[in-house]
Design a protein around this motif. Structure first.
Motif, PDB file in Angstrom:
ATOM      1  N   THR A 113       0.833  -1.206   0.000  1.00  0.00           N
ATOM      2  CA  THR A 113       0.000   0.000   0.000  1.00  0.00           C
ATOM      3  C   THR A 113       0.865   1.252   0.000  1.00  0.00           C
ATOM      4  OG1 THR A 113      -1.763  -1.190   1.150  1.00  0.00           O
ATOM      5  CG2 THR A 113      -1.843   1.215   1.230  1.00  0.00           C
ATOM      6  N   ILE A 114       1.912   1.251   0.803  1.00  0.00           N
ATOM      7  CA  ILE A 114       2.834   2.394   0.851  1.00  0.00           C
ATOM      8  C   ILE A 114       3.503   2.585  -0.502  1.00  0.00           C
ATOM      9  CG2 ILE A 114       5.034   3.199   1.821  1.00  0.00           C
ATOM     10  CD1 ILE A 114       4.081   1.953   4.512  1.00  0.00           C
ATOM     11  N   LEU A 115       3.997   1.498  -1.093  1.00  0.00           N
ATOM     12  CA  LEU A 115       4.632   1.593  -2.413  1.00  0.00           C
ATOM     13  C   LEU A 115       3.673   2.156  -3.453  1.00  0.00           C
ATOM     14  CD1 LEU A 115       6.605  -1.777  -2.527  1.00  0.00           C
ATOM     15  CD2 LEU A 115       7.576   0.526  -2.373  1.00  0.00           C
ATOM     16  N   PHE A 116       2.427   1.721  -3.411  1.00  0.00           N
ATOM     17  CA  PHE A 116       1.421   2.212  -4.345  1.00  0.00           C
ATOM     18  C   PHE A 116       1.199   3.712  -4.164  1.00  0.00           C
ATOM     19  CE2 PHE A 116      -3.074   3.210  -5.221  1.00  0.00           C
ATOM     20  CZ  PHE A 116      -3.086   2.971  -6.592  1.00  0.00           C
ATOM     21  N   HIS A 117       1.084   4.153  -2.907  1.00  0.00           N
ATOM     22  CA  HIS A 117       0.852   5.577  -2.649  1.00  0.00           C
ATOM     23  C   HIS A 117       2.068   6.419  -3.033  1.00  0.00           C
ATOM     24  CE1 HIS A 117      -3.120   5.191  -1.031  1.00  0.00           C
ATOM     25  NE2 HIS A 117      -2.729   4.339  -0.101  1.00  0.00           N
ATOM     26  N   GLU A 118       3.262   5.909  -2.780  1.00  0.00           N
ATOM     27  CA  GLU A 118       4.470   6.637  -3.177  1.00  0.00           C
ATOM     28  C   GLU A 118       4.539   6.794  -4.695  1.00  0.00           C
ATOM     29  OE1 GLU A 118       7.562   4.361  -1.315  1.00  0.00           O
ATOM     30  OE2 GLU A 118       7.474   5.553   0.524  1.00  0.00           O
ATOM     31  N   ALA A 119       4.184   5.739  -5.417  1.00  0.00           N
ATOM     32  CA  ALA A 119       4.194   5.807  -6.878  1.00  0.00           C
ATOM     33  C   ALA A 119       3.147   6.802  -7.381  1.00  0.00           C
ATOM     34  CB  ALA A 119       3.936   4.421  -7.476  1.00  0.00           C
ATOM     35  N   THR A 120       1.997   6.818  -6.746  1.00  0.00           N
ATOM     36  CA  THR A 120       0.940   7.771  -7.122  1.00  0.00           C
ATOM     37  C   THR A 120       1.397   9.198  -6.875  1.00  0.00           C
ATOM     38  OG1 THR A 120      -0.781   6.148  -6.598  1.00  0.00           O
ATOM     39  CG2 THR A 120      -1.454   8.465  -6.674  1.00  0.00           C
ATOM     40  N   ILE A 121       2.033   9.444  -5.746  1.00  0.00           N
ATOM     41  CA  ILE A 121       2.537  10.784  -5.417  1.00  0.00           C
ATOM     42  C   ILE A 121       3.576  11.229  -6.446  1.00  0.00           C
ATOM     43  CG2 ILE A 121       3.927  12.078  -3.747  1.00  0.00           C
ATOM     44  CD1 ILE A 121       2.420  10.412  -1.554  1.00  0.00           C
ATOM     45  N   GLU A 122       4.495  10.340  -6.799  1.00  0.00           N
ATOM     46  CA  GLU A 122       5.515  10.678  -7.791  1.00  0.00           C
ATOM     47  C   GLU A 122       4.888  10.967  -9.149  1.00  0.00           C
ATOM     48  OE1 GLU A 122       8.739  11.443  -7.383  1.00  0.00           O
ATOM     49  OE2 GLU A 122       8.180  11.246  -5.264  1.00  0.00           O
ATOM     50  N   HIS A 123       3.890  10.179  -9.505  1.00  0.00           N
ATOM     51  CA  HIS A 123       3.198  10.400 -10.771  1.00  0.00           C
ATOM     52  C   HIS A 123       2.510  11.775 -10.771  1.00  0.00           C
ATOM     53  CE1 HIS A 123       0.900   9.595 -14.368  1.00  0.00           C
ATOM     54  NE2 HIS A 123      -0.214   9.914 -13.736  1.00  0.00           N
ATOM     55  N   LEU A 124       1.859  12.124  -9.671  1.00  0.00           N
ATOM     56  CA  LEU A 124       1.173  13.424  -9.562  1.00  0.00           C
ATOM     57  C   LEU A 124       2.172  14.579  -9.591  1.00  0.00           C
ATOM     58  CD1 LEU A 124      -1.584  12.580  -6.929  1.00  0.00           C
ATOM     59  CD2 LEU A 124      -1.896  13.027  -9.380  1.00  0.00           C
ATOM     60  N   LYS A 125       3.315  14.403  -8.901  1.00  0.00           N
ATOM     61  CA  LYS A 125       4.347  15.443  -8.942  1.00  0.00           C
ATOM     62  C   LYS A 125       4.842  15.660 -10.368  1.00  0.00           C
ATOM     63  CE  LYS A 125       6.443  14.900  -4.351  1.00  0.00           C
ATOM     64  NZ  LYS A 125       7.673  14.436  -3.662  1.00  0.00           N
ATOM     65  N   SER A 126       5.064  14.573 -11.052  1.00  0.00           N
ATOM     66  CA  SER A 126       5.546  14.640 -12.429  1.00  0.00           C
ATOM     67  C   SER A 126       4.496  15.311 -13.326  1.00  0.00           C
ATOM     68  CB  SER A 126       5.841  13.235 -12.946  1.00  0.00           C
ATOM     69  OG  SER A 126       6.192  13.282 -14.298  1.00  0.00           O
ATOM     70  N   TYR A 127       3.263  14.993 -13.113  1.00  0.00           N
ATOM     71  CA  TYR A 127       2.178  15.569 -13.898  1.00  0.00           C
ATOM     72  C   TYR A 127       2.059  17.086 -13.641  1.00  0.00           C
ATOM     73  CZ  TYR A 127      -2.544  16.577 -15.527  1.00  0.00           C
ATOM     74  OH  TYR A 127      -3.627  17.123 -16.163  1.00  0.00           O
ATOM     75  N   ILE A 128       2.163  17.469 -12.389  1.00  0.00           N
ATOM     76  CA  ILE A 128       2.052  18.896 -12.029  1.00  0.00           C
ATOM     77  C   ILE A 128       3.217  19.695 -12.592  1.00  0.00           C
ATOM     78  CG2 ILE A 128       2.141  20.517 -10.087  1.00  0.00           C
ATOM     79  CD1 ILE A 128       0.521  18.410  -8.471  1.00  0.00           C
ATOM     80  N   GLN A 129       4.406  19.108 -12.579  1.00  0.00           N
ATOM     81  CA  GLN A 129       5.608  19.806 -13.041  1.00  0.00           C
ATOM     82  C   GLN A 129       5.697  19.898 -14.565  1.00  0.00           C
ATOM     83  OE1 GLN A 129       8.736  17.708 -11.059  1.00  0.00           O
ATOM     84  NE2 GLN A 129       8.379  18.746  -9.114  1.00  0.00           N
ATOM     85  N   SER A 130       4.926  19.099 -15.268  1.00  0.00           N
ATOM     86  CA  SER A 130       5.037  19.116 -16.737  1.00  0.00           C
ATOM     87  C   SER A 130       4.092  20.092 -17.388  1.00  0.00           C
ATOM     88  CB  SER A 130       4.771  17.732 -17.304  1.00  0.00           C
ATOM     89  OG  SER A 130       3.480  17.275 -16.983  1.00  0.00           O
TER      90      SER A 130
END
Length: 142
Positions: free
Chosen positions: A125-142
């Motif tokens: 669950t933690i790994l899934f949430h960390e991956a989601t956070i990274e994906h959202l950060k990447s999306y916001i920064q692009s």
């Protein structure tokens, strides 16, 4: 949605097993050597149940039994809920919470293919949430 198969892919599907006729002391030594809190119990090479540290605490220590005079069969847990590799992590959390258990055997076509613990579920669950956070950060920064 993450599945049990994701956990088994990450941690592997090998299980540590002991025969039901073995002494509890031998099972405890095995769990200590492998740094695990449960061990699969087999009879004639087939899954029969699960022995956990909780079983030991409640069925040996609290009852004043001897670890070197009690067999695994006498204290193992049986009738545990079974899950499938395609079961969701959320389903596992509900089963574990509702049943007040920390380990679930995983079966595919009536064959044991792994075991997952509450720690495995939390880590996934933690790994899934960390991956989601990274994906959202990447999306916001692009």
């Amino acid at each position: 949605m993450k599945k049990v198969s994701d956990i088994l892919t990450r941690k592997g599907s090998s299980v540590v097993a002991i025969d039901a006729n073995a002494l509890v002391l031998d099972a405890l030594r095995l769990m200590a050597e492998r740094n695990i809190g449960s061990v699969i119990v087999t009879e004639d090479g087939e899954y029969a149940g699960l022995l956990t540290e909780r079983d030991y605490a409640r069925k040996v220590i609290l009852e004043g039994r001897s670890s070197d005079g009690t067999t695994v069969r006498e204290i193992m847990s049986t009738g545990l809920p079974r899950i499938l590799p395609n079961s969701s992590i959320e389903t596992c959390m509900h089963i574990m919470s509702d049943s007040n258990i920390r380990y679930l055997p995983v079966f595919s076509y009536d064959k044991l293919c792994g075991i997952i613990s509450i720690s495995d579920v939390v880590a996934e669950t933690i790994l899934f949430h960390e991956a989601t956070i990274e994906h959202l950060k990447s999306y916001i920064q692009s």
